[in-house]
Scaffold this motif. Structure first.
Motif, mmCIF file in Angstrom:
data_model
loop_
_atom_site.group_PDB
_atom_site.id
_atom_site.type_symbol
_atom_site.label_atom_id
_atom_site.label_comp_id
_atom_site.label_asym_id
_atom_site.label_seq_id
_atom_site.Cartn_x
_atom_site.Cartn_y
_atom_site.Cartn_z
ATOM 1 N N GLY A 225 12.518 4.897 5.536
ATOM 2 C CA GLY A 225 12.260 6.305 5.791
ATOM 3 C C GLY A 225 11.556 6.602 7.099
ATOM 4 O O GLY A 225 11.334 7.761 7.431
ATOM 5 N N SER A 226 11.227 5.582 7.887
ATOM 6 C CA SER A 226 10.520 5.793 9.150
ATOM 7 C C SER A 226 11.506 6.004 10.292
ATOM 8 O O SER A 226 12.507 5.294 10.392
ATOM 9 N N THR A 227 11.210 6.968 11.144
ATOM 10 C CA THR A 227 12.003 7.129 12.354
ATOM 11 C C THR A 227 11.393 6.343 13.512
ATOM 12 O O THR A 227 12.102 5.942 14.420
ATOM 13 N N ASP A 228 10.068 6.103 13.474
ATOM 14 C CA ASP A 228 9.382 5.324 14.512
ATOM 15 C C ASP A 228 9.666 3.832 14.393
ATOM 16 O O ASP A 228 9.800 3.141 15.400
ATOM 17 N N LEU A 229 9.703 3.339 13.154
ATOM 18 C CA LEU A 229 9.883 1.908 12.907
ATOM 19 C C LEU A 229 10.788 1.736 11.690
ATOM 20 O O LEU A 229 10.350 1.370 10.608
ATOM 21 N N PRO A 230 12.085 2.022 11.856
ATOM 22 C CA PRO A 230 13.003 1.917 10.717
ATOM 23 C C PRO A 230 13.214 0.473 10.293
ATOM 24 O O PRO A 230 12.872 -0.456 11.035
ATOM 25 N N PRO A 231 13.765 0.261 9.107
ATOM 26 C CA PRO A 231 13.991 -1.102 8.621
ATOM 27 C C PRO A 231 14.676 -1.984 9.660
ATOM 28 O O PRO A 231 15.677 -1.597 10.269
ATOM 29 N N ALA B 136 0.824 -1.214 0.000
ATOM 30 C CA ALA B 136 0.000 0.000 0.000
ATOM 31 C C ALA B 136 0.858 1.263 0.000
ATOM 32 O O ALA B 136 0.593 2.205 0.735
ATOM 33 N N GLY B 137 1.900 1.268 -0.783
ATOM 34 C CA GLY B 137 2.766 2.437 -0.884
ATOM 35 C C GLY B 137 3.864 2.509 0.156
ATOM 36 O O GLY B 137 4.714 3.391 0.098
ATOM 37 N N ALA B 138 3.865 1.592 1.116
ATOM 38 C CA ALA B 138 4.903 1.571 2.149
ATOM 39 C C ALA B 138 5.975 0.562 1.757
ATOM 40 O O ALA B 138 5.678 -0.516 1.249
ATOM 41 N N ALA B 139 7.221 0.915 2.001
ATOM 42 C CA ALA B 139 8.354 0.042 1.683
ATOM 43 C C ALA B 139 8.797 -0.667 2.958
ATOM 44 O O ALA B 139 9.537 -0.109 3.771
#
Length: 147
Positions: free
Chosen positions: A75-81, A50-53
């Motif tokens: 690109g997430s700071t809350d839940l990075p790869p 849904a557009g999230a990597a």
């Protein structure tokens, strides 16, 4: 940090269900629009949802019983790869397979969104792995629906 757990029963043998967790065609049939998978310990786990990597690594791959991946969003700071862990445990049952999912190390603020997503996608896994065709997927993350 929070945990999310769920189970789903699927009318298919564990070997069949397992392939939906480790093959690109299988993953795209129920959860992703794109997938790049290298299903071995340390191998790449990359799925577009849904557009999230979603990005991570396979941590455990034990055919046909268990798949564990690290999980996060590019690109997430809350839940990075790789920040959280998703474990799929496949158990043979009379009708086929029970899949127990444990998503751990989720930031508390991410729990509701992942609950919503896993509820949606596990229902799609039940259909796809049993040989059905999951309908077109128009699911969107909660935060995008509230805008």
């Amino acid at each position: 940090m929070a945990e999310y757990t769920a189970s789903v029963e699927i009318e298919a043998h564990p070997d069949v269900v397992f392939d939906y967790l480790v093959t690109e065609a299988g993953m795209n049939a129920w959860m992703g629009q794109t997938a790049t998978l290298d299903p071995r310990a340390g191998g790449e786990f990359a799925v577009g949802i849904a557009g999230a990597a979603v990005r991570g690594r396979y941590l455990e791959v034990e055919r046909p019983h268990r798949v564990v991946v690290s999980w996060g969003m590019a690109g997430s700071t809350d839940l990075p790869p790789g920040a959280s862990t998703v474990a799929f445990t496949l158990t043979p049952i009379a009708i086929g397979t029970r899949v127990d999912l444990l998503h751990s190390n989720l930031p508390d603020a991410q729990l509701d969104g992942h609950n919503d997503g896993w509820t949606h996608f596990l229902a799609r896994l039940r259909v796809a792995a049993a040989g059905g065709e999951a309908e077109e997927d128009n699911w969107m993350p909660i935060e995008h629906r509230q805008r």
